[in-house]
Design a protein around this motif. Structure first.
Motif, mmCIF file in Angstrom:
data_model
loop_
_atom_site.group_PDB
_atom_site.id
_atom_site.type_symbol
_atom_site.label_atom_id
_atom_site.label_comp_id
_atom_site.label_asym_id
_atom_site.label_seq_id
_atom_site.Cartn_x
_atom_site.Cartn_y
_atom_site.Cartn_z
ATOM 1 N N LYS A 183 -5.035 2.718 3.390
ATOM 2 C CA LYS A 183 -4.555 2.800 4.774
ATOM 3 C C LYS A 183 -3.205 2.075 4.860
ATOM 4 O O LYS A 183 -3.035 0.990 4.298
ATOM 5 N N THR A 235 -4.713 -3.692 4.802
ATOM 6 C CA THR A 235 -5.578 -3.598 3.625
ATOM 7 C C THR A 235 -6.560 -4.762 3.662
ATOM 8 O O THR A 235 -6.160 -5.920 3.706
ATOM 9 N N SER A 283 0.834 -1.210 0.000
ATOM 10 C CA SER A 283 0.000 0.000 0.000
ATOM 11 C C SER A 283 0.863 1.251 0.000
ATOM 12 O O SER A 283 0.523 2.258 -0.617
ATOM 13 N N ASP A 338 -3.697 -2.991 -5.627
ATOM 14 C CA ASP A 338 -3.107 -3.414 -4.342
ATOM 15 C C ASP A 338 -4.147 -4.298 -3.667
ATOM 16 O O ASP A 338 -5.299 -3.899 -3.511
HETATM 17 MG MG LIG Z 1 -1.809 -2.713 2.525
#
Ligand SMILES: [Mg+2]
Ligand SMILES: Nc1nc2c(ncn2[C@@H]2O[C@H](COP(=O)(O)OP(=O)(O)OP(=O)(O)O)[C@@H](O)[C@H]2O)c(=O)[nH]1
Length: 492
Positions: A308, A316, A296, A335
């Motif tokens: 986040k 995540t 992330s 992601d």
């Molecule tokens: Mg993540």
């Protein structure tokens, strides 16, 4: 009513209490025995106290601002004399202005603990699989009717056709990112066509039901599993369930032998199916890696996505998309939540989110040195490749870029060459290294991604064929273009 209770009521009324509830509560307290009134646990007593306090609060407010035309409490006791000027109420804040919140000087320094509930709610809002029932509208019935007019004997048939039922249409919409709407709409039914009527009136066609879905939505028949539609581009449309055709009215059944037919067709029922709808995000690059390797952080560094980021596994919980750019080129990166050993058996978040990298052209496998002494980057690579293989052997063969993250940490930097050697023995010649924190190695990584994307331009998954829109009912025309009646040909 008890004498003391009525006294208390009178007192409250005099104080201008307008709440009947308060009055009732106060009465209860007034008649309640001593020990109940004293008891902290008596909810009635507490509520009554609150009411009394509220009433006296109101009383105070009325004393400080009294409208001259009020008839209650203090206003009614105003001494006679010339009227005071009407007070103007000046609101501290205009209604339209946003509420002013005092800035918290410590805000940048306070750490908010991750809210498990917030994370779960967000995960719930991302829905990527639903089953729905769809049904096209039924066609309207053809009518049996005869022309009846003064001085026109044997006017002949005049029953019009029924209208076609509406279709259920799925349309890809780039503004959507989840199938959440469909979770609450399990039955999607288009409108029926209207029946035909006398005087040659045709019924109106039923309205299509257009359902907006995110790009990347795939539709499968829930019973057979066969692909029905693939909505892989914005505004792409598929007819998922066709409406039934309207029945023909008796005007179509007149023959020289039967000039007053009492026959008409019923409308066809609309198509009905049970469908499994899956959302598989469409991206060029899929980020893969154990939790906490910095997936992330990387996507937030190279794109405007703001997922986040935190120093605990499974930060995540739902996939994020970001558009990264280098020079003139741009590509979409996905992601997904981290994968761990045993994901096939449901460990961590399981394999559930791997389907979101199923349609990516390139996988970016991120490794790093984990604080957990039992985990080694090369071992992580082997485990994750094994999990990919178990999920989908084709996915394990997908072009993959391997990169080591967090090289701003000295221990990680020291291990990069050892990781490269280890990867060479696994047939991977090129291992990149980057730090999303400092930006080191990011450009090289992006150039490498563009290079591999260019080398693999075709999307890997086979696409379902779009369904054509069926032709509407058309009458057979003679050479002059006049409607000759008789059979109606339906063109597919
Ligand atoms: Mg993540
Ligand atoms: N020093 C350093 N720390 C990093 C770097 N990238 C990420 N981190 C830290 O690593 C931790 C995990 O980062 P995330 O980006 O949330 O990791 P993730 O792979 O998305 O983790 P999950 O969402 O749990 O799968 C965070 O505390 C980051 O600040 C980096 O390049 N350098």
């Amino acid at each position: 009513m008890h004498a003391s209770a009525s006294r208390r009521l009178a007192l409250l009324r005099a104080r201008g209490s307008r709440s009947r509830h308060c009055l009732r509560e106060a009465a209860c307290v007034a008649v309640a025995p001593h020990f109940l009134r004293a008891s902290n646990g008596s909810r009635a007593a507490q509520r009554a106290t609150a009411c009394t306090q509220a009433a006296s609060g109101r009383e105070r407010a009325e004393r400080t601002w009294v409208s001259p035309d009020r008839t209650t409490s203090a206003a009614s006791q105003r001494p006679p004399g010339p009227r005071r000027p009407r007070p103007t109420w000046v609101s501290a804040r205009p209604h339209s202005a946003p509420r002013q919140v005092a800035a918290d000087p410590l805000a940048p320094y306070t750490t908010r603990l991750p809210s498990v509930r917030a994370g779960r709610e967000r995960a719930m809002r991302f829905v990527d699989e639903v089953t729905v029932e769809v049904k096209g509208g039924d066609g309207g019935n053809g009518a049996v009717a005869f022309r009846r007019e003064k001085f026109v004997p044997f006017g002949g048939p005049s029953g019009g056709d029924g209208g076609d039922g509406g279709d259920v249409v799925f349309r890809a919409d780039e503004r959507l990112s989840t199938l959440l709407d469909l979770r609450y709409r399990r039955k999607l039914i288009a409108k029926n066509g209207e029946s035909g009527r006398g005087k040659d009136q045709y019924g109106a066609a039923g309205e299509d039901l257009v359902v907006r879905v995110p790009i990347g939505t795939q539709v499968f028949d829930a019973e057979t599993g066969t692909p029905v539609a693939d909505l892989d581009a914005n505004d792409k449309e598929f007819i998922i369930a066709r409406g039934g055709r309207g029945g023909r009215g008796n005007i179509h059944f007149a023959t020289p032998q039967d000039r007053a037919p009492r026959r008409a067709e019923p409308g066809e029922p609309g198509e009905q199916k049970k469908l499994r709808i899956e959302l598989k995000l469409l991206a060029d690059v899929g980020l893969l890696g154990y939790p906490n390797v910095g997936k992330s952080t990387l996507i937030s560094r190279i794109s405007r996505a703001r997922p986040k980021i935190a120093d605990y596994p499974f930060t995540t919980l739902v996939p994020n998309l970001g558009v990264a750019a280098i020079g003139e080129r741009s590509f979409v990166v996905a992601d997904i939540p981290g994968i761990i050993e045993g994901a096939a058996e449901g460990a961590g978040l399981g394999h559930r989110f791997l389907k979101h990298v199923e349609r990516t052209r390139v996988l970016l496998h991120i490794l790093t040195l984990d604080p957990d002494p039992d985990r080694k980057p090369l071992q992580d690579y082997d485990v994750l490749l094994n999990e990919l293989e178990r999920f989908d052997p084709e996915l394990a063969q997908r072009p993959m870029i391997v990169a080591v993250s967090k090289i701003d940490i000295p221990d990680v930097k020291k291990r990069v060459s050892a990781i490269r050697r280890g990867m060479k023995t696994r047939g991977v010649d090129k291992v990149l290294a980057f730090s999303a924190a400092t930006g080191e190695g990011i450009d090289e990584l992006l150039h490498e991604i563009v290079r591999v994307l260019d080398a693999h331009p075709v999307a890997p998954t086979p696409r379902a064929q779009p369904l054509g829109r069926p032709g509407r009912a058309t009458s057979e025309l003679d050479d002059e273009g006049d409607d000759v009646g008789g059979d109606v040909e339906y063109v597919e």
